[in-house]
Write an enzyme that holds these catalytic residues in place. Structure first.
Site, PDB file in Angstrom:
ATOM      1  N   TYR A 270      12.937   4.682   2.303  1.00  0.00           N
ATOM      2  CA  TYR A 270      13.011   3.697   3.151  1.00  0.00           C
ATOM      3  C   TYR A 270      11.651   3.368   3.645  1.00  0.00           C
ATOM      4  O   TYR A 270      11.219   2.373   3.627  1.00  0.00           O
ATOM      5  CB  TYR A 270      13.844   4.134   4.418  1.00  0.00           C
ATOM      6  CG  TYR A 270      13.675   3.065   5.575  1.00  0.00           C
ATOM      7  CD1 TYR A 270      14.449   1.849   5.294  1.00  0.00           C
ATOM      8  CD2 TYR A 270      13.455   3.444   6.858  1.00  0.00           C
ATOM      9  CE1 TYR A 270      14.433   1.167   6.648  1.00  0.00           C
ATOM     10  CE2 TYR A 270      13.437   2.613   8.152  1.00  0.00           C
ATOM     11  CZ  TYR A 270      13.957   1.467   7.738  1.00  0.00           C
ATOM     12  OH  TYR A 270      13.836   0.592   8.794  1.00  0.00           O
TER      13      TYR A 270
ATOM     14  N   ASN B 283      24.462 -12.754  -0.097  1.00  0.00           N
ATOM     15  CA  ASN B 283      24.067 -11.566  -0.536  1.00  0.00           C
ATOM     16  C   ASN B 283      22.440 -11.883  -0.499  1.00  0.00           C
ATOM     17  O   ASN B 283      22.055 -12.626  -1.417  1.00  0.00           O
ATOM     18  CB  ASN B 283      24.569 -11.540  -1.956  1.00  0.00           C
ATOM     19  CG  ASN B 283      24.076  -9.967  -2.321  1.00  0.00           C
ATOM     20  OD1 ASN B 283      22.848  -9.534  -2.211  1.00  0.00           O
ATOM     21  ND2 ASN B 283      24.708  -9.586  -3.444  1.00  0.00           N
TER      22      ASN B 283
ATOM     23  N   ARG C 229      29.434 -10.168   3.994  1.00  0.00           N
ATOM     24  CA  ARG C 229      30.837 -10.309   4.237  1.00  0.00           C
ATOM     25  C   ARG C 229      30.907 -10.829   5.639  1.00  0.00           C
ATOM     26  O   ARG C 229      30.096 -10.550   6.493  1.00  0.00           O
ATOM     27  CB  ARG C 229      31.408  -8.870   4.057  1.00  0.00           C
ATOM     28  CG  ARG C 229      31.207  -7.897   4.806  1.00  0.00           C
ATOM     29  CD  ARG C 229      31.947  -6.799   4.493  1.00  0.00           C
ATOM     30  NE  ARG C 229      31.570  -6.089   3.010  1.00  0.00           N
ATOM     31  CZ  ARG C 229      30.388  -5.536   2.872  1.00  0.00           C
ATOM     32  NH1 ARG C 229      29.783  -4.939   3.884  1.00  0.00           N
ATOM     33  NH2 ARG C 229      30.110  -4.887   1.799  1.00  0.00           N
TER      34      ARG C 229
ATOM     35  N   ASP D 297      25.661 -13.316   6.347  1.00  0.00           N
ATOM     36  CA  ASP D 297      25.885 -11.731   5.889  1.00  0.00           C
ATOM     37  C   ASP D 297      26.432 -11.636   4.487  1.00  0.00           C
ATOM     38  O   ASP D 297      27.103 -12.658   4.092  1.00  0.00           O
ATOM     39  CB  ASP D 297      26.294 -10.854   6.839  1.00  0.00           C
ATOM     40  CG  ASP D 297      25.838  -9.346   6.964  1.00  0.00           C
ATOM     41  OD1 ASP D 297      26.219  -8.720   6.161  1.00  0.00           O
ATOM     42  OD2 ASP D 297      25.682  -8.944   8.187  1.00  0.00           O
TER      43      ASP D 297
END
Ligand code: AKB
Length: 316
Positions: free
Chosen positions: A143, A53, A37, A35
Site C-alpha cells: 500500500y 469500476n 457496486r 462505485d
C-alpha cells in the site's frame, strides 16, 4: 462555468461523507457518486449515481462526458492490511485507477483531480516524530509503495502536462457514519463501536502503538479546502502531510472510560502491528498550514464525545 464533480469510490468510508458534503456545496445534481457496486446509503438517492469500476478507463470517460464532469475525486483504493494479503491486486487497483484519471486529465476532459495519499508512504527509516514533509520514504507495505509511486506520478503529470492534481497524506480517519475496511488504523473506529455496543474491545495493536489520526469532519474539510485553494498556493504536487492528533490504543481507551467507566480493553496484536510499527507517530504538517491555511478542529477529547454521542442513534 460551474463545476461538476465525479467521485470514484463514493460508497467507502471517506467517499460517503465527501459526497454528502460536496452535494451541499455544489448542489446534488453537480455531484455524481460512483462505485463498483451500489451501496445502501440513503445519500445515493439524493443525486446521480453510476456504477464504475475505477480500473475501467473507458467507463470513467463515458461518465465524465455524460455529465460534463470538471473534477474527479479518486477515493477507490485498497488499504494497507488487505493489500498485504493480495499485493498484486492492490498494486493494480491503486495504480491503474490513478493513471486512468491522470490520463483523462492530461487529455483535457477534466480540469482538476483529487487523489489521497497516506502516512503509509513513510517507513521505518523515516523520522517517527514530527515526520517532515520531505524526508526518507522507504515504505515496507505494498500500500505504501503504491502511494509513494502514485505521489510521483501526480508530480510528473503536473510538471510534464500541467495536470492540476492535488493530494493529502491522510492519517487514520475516524468516523461513525461508514466504517473503514482493511486498514491498520481501523481499530480506532472499531473501539468506539465495541465500547458502545459490548463494553469491551480486543485491540489488534499493542497498547503503546502511537499513530497519527484525524476525525472525519477535519478530513473532509482539508480535502475540500485543498481542492478550492488558489493554484498558486499549491506548492507541493506530490502530496501534503496532514495532521490533527496522535494517540495510542491505551490513550483512546482511557478517553472512552471517561464516558463509559466499565469499558474494558485487551490486546492481541496481529500482523498489523508490524505495519503500524513502520509508520510515523507524529506528523509535521506545517507546509499545509502555511501554503493553504490548513487547521484542524478536533482533538481526542472532542472526537470521543462526538463519536460516542452519534453511535447507536438513528443516524447510523
Ligand atoms: C490504513 O490504515 O491503511 C489507512 C491509512 C493510514 O492510509 N487508514
Amino acid at each position: 462555468m460551474s463545476d461538476t464533480i465525479l467521485i470514484l469510490g463514493a460508497c467507502g468510508q471517506i467517499g460517503t461523507e465527501l459526497t454528502q458534503r460536496l452535494r451541499e456545496i455544489y448542489g446534488s445534481e453537480h455531484v455524481v457518486a460512483s462505485d463498483i457496486r451500489e451501496g445502501d446509503a440513503d445519500f445515493l438517492n439524493s443525486g446521480p449515481f453510476e456504477i464504475i469500476n475505477a480500473m475501467d478507463k473507458e467507463r470513467i470517460l463515458e461518465v465524465v462526458k455524460k455529465y460534463k464532469v470538471t473534477q474527479v475525486y479518486l477515493m477507490a483504493a485498497m488499504l494497507s492490511a488487505t493489500a498485504e494479503k493480495i499485493p498484486l491486486k492492490a498494486w493494480d487497483l491503486n495504480m491503474q485507477s490513478l493513471l486512468h484519471v491522470l490520463e483523462i486529465a492530461k487529455e483535457k476532459h477534466i480540469q482538476k483531480v483529487y487523489w489521497p495519499s497516506s502516512i503509509a508512504v513513510f517507513g521505518s527509516t523515516s523520522p517517527k516524530i514530527d515526520t517532515p514533509q520531505q524526508t526518507v520514504m522507504e515504505p515496507s507495505t505494498v500500500y505504501g509503495i503504491s502511494k509513494v509511486s502514485g505521489e510521483h506520478w501526480c508530480n510528473y503529470y503536473h510538471n510534464k502536462f500541467g495536470v492540476d492534481v492535488r493530494s493529502l497524506r491522510y492519517p487514520g480517519i475516524i468516523s461513525w457514519k461508514t466504517k473503514p475496511g482493511g486498514g491498520t488504523t481501523d481499530y480506532a473506529v472499531d473501539i468506539y463501536f465495541k465500547a458502545k455496543e459490548e463494553g469491551k474491545y480486543e485491540c489488534f495493536l499493542e497498547e503503546e502503538t502511537k499513530l497519527p489520526m484525524m476525525y472525519m469532519e477535519d478530513a473532509i474539510n482539508a480535502t475540500i479546502q485543498i481542492m478550492q485553494a488558489p493554484t498558486e498556493n499549491i506548492k507541493t504536487r506530490t502530496s501534503y502531510n496532514l495532521a490533527a492528533m496522535s494517540f495510542t490504543p491505551k490513550e483512546v481507551a482511557e478517553e472512552i472510560q471517561k464516558h463509559i467507566p466499565e469499558f474494558e480493553i485487551s490486546y492481541k496484536p496481529d500482523f498489523r502491528q508490524e505495519i503500524a510499527d513502520s509508520w510515523p507517530q507524529i506528523i509535521d504538517d506545517s507546509a499545509a498550514r502555511e501554503d493553504w491555511s490548513w487547521n484542524h478542529s478536533f482533538d481526542l477529547e472532542l472526537m470521543t464525545k462526538d463519536m460516542l454521542s452519534n453511535i447507536g442513534t438513528k443516524n447510523n
